[in-house]
Design a protein around this motif. Structure first.
Motif, PDB file in Angstrom:
ATOM      1  N   LEU A 128      -2.680  36.567 -38.142  1.00 60.10           N
ATOM      2  CA  LEU A 128      -3.292  37.074 -36.917  1.00 60.10           C
ATOM      3  C   LEU A 128      -3.829  35.959 -36.033  1.00 60.10           C
ATOM      4  CD1 LEU A 128      -4.144  39.464 -35.188  1.00 60.10           C
ATOM      5  CD2 LEU A 128      -6.229  39.647 -36.574  1.00 60.10           C
ATOM      6  N   ASP A 129      -4.537  34.988 -36.613  1.00 61.44           N
ATOM      7  CA  ASP A 129      -5.078  33.900 -35.791  1.00 61.44           C
ATOM      8  C   ASP A 129      -3.969  33.120 -35.092  1.00 61.44           C
ATOM      9  OD1 ASP A 129      -7.659  34.565 -36.448  1.00 61.44           O
ATOM     10  OD2 ASP A 129      -7.856  33.061 -38.029  1.00 61.44           O
ATOM     11  N   THR A 130      -2.860  32.937 -35.799  1.00 69.17           N
ATOM     12  CA  THR A 130      -1.718  32.240 -35.194  1.00 69.17           C
ATOM     13  C   THR A 130      -1.146  33.054 -34.047  1.00 69.17           C
ATOM     14  OG1 THR A 130      -1.170  31.164 -37.289  1.00 69.17           O
ATOM     15  CG2 THR A 130       0.578  31.300 -35.636  1.00 69.17           C
ATOM     16  N   VAL A 131      -1.028  34.362 -34.237  1.00 71.26           N
ATOM     17  CA  VAL A 131      -0.503  35.231 -33.179  1.00 71.26           C
ATOM     18  C   VAL A 131      -1.400  35.178 -31.949  1.00 71.26           C
ATOM     19  CG1 VAL A 131      -0.027  37.637 -32.560  1.00 71.26           C
ATOM     20  CG2 VAL A 131       0.721  36.752 -34.780  1.00 71.26           C
ATOM     21  N   LEU A 132      -2.710  35.191 -32.150  1.00 72.06           N
ATOM     22  CA  LEU A 132      -3.633  35.120 -31.018  1.00 72.06           C
ATOM     23  C   LEU A 132      -3.501  33.784 -30.288  1.00 72.06           C
ATOM     24  CD1 LEU A 132      -6.808  36.778 -32.602  1.00 72.06           C
ATOM     25  CD2 LEU A 132      -4.972  37.855 -31.289  1.00 72.06           C
ATOM     26  N   ASP A 133      -3.340  32.696 -31.044  1.00 72.18           N
ATOM     27  CA  ASP A 133      -3.128  31.387 -30.421  1.00 72.18           C
ATOM     28  C   ASP A 133      -1.829  31.365 -29.626  1.00 72.18           C
ATOM     29  OD1 ASP A 133      -5.477  30.399 -31.479  1.00 72.18           O
ATOM     30  OD2 ASP A 133      -4.504  29.403 -33.177  1.00 72.18           O
TER      31      ASP A 133
ATOM     32  N   ALA B  51      -1.101  30.517 -25.683  1.00 71.96           N
ATOM     33  CA  ALA B  51      -0.104  29.524 -25.269  1.00 71.96           C
ATOM     34  C   ALA B  51       0.900  30.125 -24.297  1.00 71.96           C
ATOM     35  CB  ALA B  51       0.603  28.960 -26.496  1.00 71.96           C
ATOM     36  N   MET B  52       1.303  31.360 -24.538  1.00 73.55           N
ATOM     37  CA  MET B  52       2.238  32.026 -23.632  1.00 73.55           C
ATOM     38  C   MET B  52       1.626  32.208 -22.262  1.00 73.55           C
ATOM     39  SD  MET B  52       3.833  34.818 -26.317  1.00 73.55           S
ATOM     40  CE  MET B  52       4.927  35.618 -25.130  1.00 73.55           C
ATOM     41  N   ALA B  53       0.326  32.499 -22.218  1.00 70.22           N
ATOM     42  CA  ALA B  53      -0.350  32.647 -20.922  1.00 70.22           C
ATOM     43  C   ALA B  53      -0.259  31.359 -20.125  1.00 70.22           C
ATOM     44  CB  ALA B  53      -1.802  33.038 -21.138  1.00 70.22           C
ATOM     45  N   GLY B  54      -0.270  30.212 -20.829  1.00 69.83           N
ATOM     46  CA  GLY B  54      -0.120  28.915 -20.174  1.00 69.83           C
ATOM     47  C   GLY B  54       1.314  28.516 -19.950  1.00 69.83           C
ATOM     48  N   ARG B  55       2.211  29.434 -20.205  1.00 74.81           N
ATOM     49  CA  ARG B  55       3.653  29.262 -20.010  1.00 74.81           C
ATOM     50  C   ARG B  55       4.230  28.175 -20.926  1.00 74.81           C
ATOM     51  NH1 ARG B  55       1.586  33.044 -17.353  1.00 74.81           N
ATOM     52  NH2 ARG B  55       2.704  34.019 -15.608  1.00 74.81           N
ATOM     53  N   GLU B  56       3.646  28.021 -22.102  1.00 71.71           N
ATOM     54  CA  GLU B  56       4.211  27.113 -23.095  1.00 71.71           C
ATOM     55  C   GLU B  56       5.420  27.777 -23.761  1.00 71.71           C
ATOM     56  OE1 GLU B  56       1.481  25.496 -25.942  1.00 71.71           O
ATOM     57  OE2 GLU B  56      -0.179  25.530 -24.511  1.00 71.71           O
ATOM     58  N   ASP B  57       6.381  27.007 -24.165  1.00 72.65           N
ATOM     59  CA  ASP B  57       7.518  27.502 -24.921  1.00 72.65           C
ATOM     60  C   ASP B  57       7.104  27.617 -26.390  1.00 72.65           C
ATOM     61  OD1 ASP B  57       9.866  28.133 -26.178  1.00 72.65           O
ATOM     62  OD2 ASP B  57      10.998  26.402 -25.429  1.00 72.65           O
TER      63      ASP B  57
ATOM     64  N   ALA C 125      -6.197  40.284 -26.969  1.00 72.82           N
ATOM     65  CA  ALA C 125      -5.688  39.015 -26.435  1.00 72.82           C
ATOM     66  C   ALA C 125      -4.784  39.271 -25.228  1.00 72.82           C
ATOM     67  CB  ALA C 125      -4.931  38.255 -27.520  1.00 72.82           C
ATOM     68  N   TYR C 126      -3.950  40.303 -25.297  1.00 75.10           N
ATOM     69  CA  TYR C 126      -3.139  40.707 -24.144  1.00 75.10           C
ATOM     70  C   TYR C 126      -4.050  40.997 -22.946  1.00 75.10           C
ATOM     71  CZ  TYR C 126       1.577  41.659 -26.164  1.00 75.10           C
ATOM     72  OH  TYR C 126       2.845  41.573 -26.700  1.00 75.10           O
ATOM     73  N   ASP C 127      -5.177  41.665 -23.215  1.00 74.83           N
ATOM     74  CA  ASP C 127      -6.118  42.016 -22.152  1.00 74.83           C
ATOM     75  C   ASP C 127      -6.505  40.756 -21.362  1.00 74.83           C
ATOM     76  OD1 ASP C 127      -8.307  42.774 -20.577  1.00 74.83           O
ATOM     77  OD2 ASP C 127      -9.222  43.982 -22.143  1.00 74.83           O
ATOM     78  N   GLU C 128      -6.875  39.696 -22.066  1.00 74.85           N
ATOM     79  CA  GLU C 128      -7.271  38.466 -21.389  1.00 74.85           C
ATOM     80  C   GLU C 128      -6.128  37.893 -20.559  1.00 74.85           C
ATOM     81  OE1 GLU C 128      -9.101  35.504 -23.783  1.00 74.85           O
ATOM     82  OE2 GLU C 128     -10.332  36.928 -24.905  1.00 74.85           O
ATOM     83  N   VAL C 129      -4.937  37.891 -21.144  1.00 73.00           N
ATOM     84  CA  VAL C 129      -3.786  37.306 -20.456  1.00 73.00           C
ATOM     85  C   VAL C 129      -3.400  38.136 -19.235  1.00 73.00           C
ATOM     86  CG1 VAL C 129      -1.363  36.652 -20.677  1.00 73.00           C
ATOM     87  CG2 VAL C 129      -2.940  36.255 -22.594  1.00 73.00           C
ATOM     88  N   LEU C 130      -3.282  39.453 -19.418  1.00 76.17           N
ATOM     89  CA  LEU C 130      -2.831  40.310 -18.328  1.00 76.17           C
ATOM     90  C   LEU C 130      -3.888  40.453 -17.239  1.00 76.17           C
ATOM     91  CD1 LEU C 130      -0.910  43.080 -20.311  1.00 76.17           C
ATOM     92  CD2 LEU C 130       0.029  41.099 -19.107  1.00 76.17           C
ATOM     93  N   SER C 131      -5.157  40.411 -17.614  1.00 77.17           N
ATOM     94  CA  SER C 131      -6.215  40.460 -16.605  1.00 77.17           C
ATOM     95  C   SER C 131      -6.099  39.264 -15.667  1.00 77.17           C
ATOM     96  CB  SER C 131      -7.591  40.486 -17.270  1.00 77.17           C
ATOM     97  OG  SER C 131      -7.792  41.700 -17.979  1.00 77.17           O
TER      98      SER C 131
END
Length: 338
Positions: free
Chosen positions: A87-92, A96-102, A152-158
């Motif tokens: 889970l912690d890895t998935v949240l990280d 990272a995806m929010a920052g557009r990292e591959d 975590a999606y909430d933070e990214v999508l907001s």
């Protein structure tokens, strides 16, 4: 010719699609399992048999709604727990995806590839935003253990301009004859997101169905849902979560909602008032406990697994209606696609 207005990822046998259909959304589902695809096609649901990772929002330029219920096996308490441990890895990875990292390589390195699939809807949502055609609405559901991922999606999508609501809903509070709990996320652009308000009372063991005057409808029992196929009183003896220990087997009478319907539902015994075995639940009956129509054309292999993995259409209808800002149609349990 215009394409579908909604795309359903990990579409299964059609729970979210049936909900969307009664709300007037033209859906197409992507599903890899051949049996579930056979069921979907028999039900007249537009289907692509394939891997959601091979597609993206550019393939569906007219779609303004993204739906999805990623595989739950690695997160559910009934599984081995690879997703919960990661889970912690998935949240990280979400950050990272929010920052557009591959993050392709990091996702591929997870012990169970199904765990990484919980991030696929986020990939779709971000790709659509980057293309200048963001989805207007996103609706996701999973087992309760995935709620931290939805947060975590909430933070990214907001940060992408969405209003987001996430929480755990109880299926019986929306007329489903089953005490299933699901983590739900709704994200909207240009409108405030909110989870649907319950329409039915919560099930509380030992509290009669009509005992609480709350202004809500009574929850729906198995006996009510199966009244035309199970005339005599019955009790379900569950094998769910017992580890094979007979002493740990729970029981519910037909005057109560069902336990969570899983892919192992065929293992549950059905007994009469004297403890004698009755015929076990048919696929149609198991589907009705999930609020599928009685005539839903279950087809292909592993029908029990299809039923257990499905999103209850009636719960989904409440969620999708709240997500797209439409009134909930007047449908009853087991008739979500009527």
């Amino acid at each position: 010719m215009n394409g579908p207005t909604a795309v359903d990822l990990f579409a299964g046998p059609g729970g979210l699609d049936l909900a969307a259909r009664i709300l007037g959304l033209d859906t197409i589902g992507i599903e890899w399992d051949a049996g579930a695809c056979e069921t979907r096609r028999a039900a007249g649901l537009a289907t692509i048999q394939g891997d959601v990772r091979a597609y993206g929002p550019a393939d569906f330029p007219d779609a303004h709604t993204l739906l999805g219920g990623p595989p739950c096996q690695t997160f559910t308490v009934a599984g081995a727990g690879a997703g919960r441990r990661a889970l912690d890895t998935v949240l990280d990875l979400a950050t990272a995806m929010a920052g557009r990292e591959d993050v392709t390589g990091r996702i591929a390195a997870l012990n169970d590839e199904r765990t990484g699939l919980v991030l696929e809807p986020l990939r779709w949502a971000l790709a659509a935003a980057d293309a200048g055609r963001p989805f207007e609405t996103v609706v996701l559901e999973q087992v309760p253990q995935v709620l931290p991922v939805w947060q975590a999606y909430d933070e990214v999508l907001s940060a992408e301009g969405y209003s987001v609501a996430a929480g755990v809903l109880r299926a019986e509070e929306y007329g489903v004859p089953q005490t299933r709990r699901r983590a739900v996320l709704i994200a909207r652009r240009g409108a405030v997101a909110a989870l649907p308000a319950p329409t039915h009372r919560p099930y509380l063991r030992g509290i009669p169905q009509g005992a609480v005057a709350s202004g809500l409808l009574p929850w729906v029992s198995m006996g009510e849902a199966l009244a035309d196929t199970r005339a005599e009183p019955f009790t379900v003896v569950s094998n769910y979560g017992t580890g094979g220990d007979p002493k740990a087997r729970g029981q519910r009478t037909c005057a109560e909602p069902a336990f969570t319907v899983t892919g192992k539902i065929s293992r549950n015994r059905i007994v009469d008032a004297d403890g004698r075995d009755l015929p076990r639940l048919t696929p149609s009956e198991a589907g009705r406990l999930q609020s599928f129509p009685a005539d839903h054309p279950w087809s292909g292999r592993d029908v029990g697994q299809q039923v257990g993995n499905a999103v209850p259409p009636l719960l989904a209808a409440h969620v999708v209606a709240a997500a797209v800002g439409l009134p909930m149609p007047a449908v009853g349990h087991g008739r979500a696609a009527a």
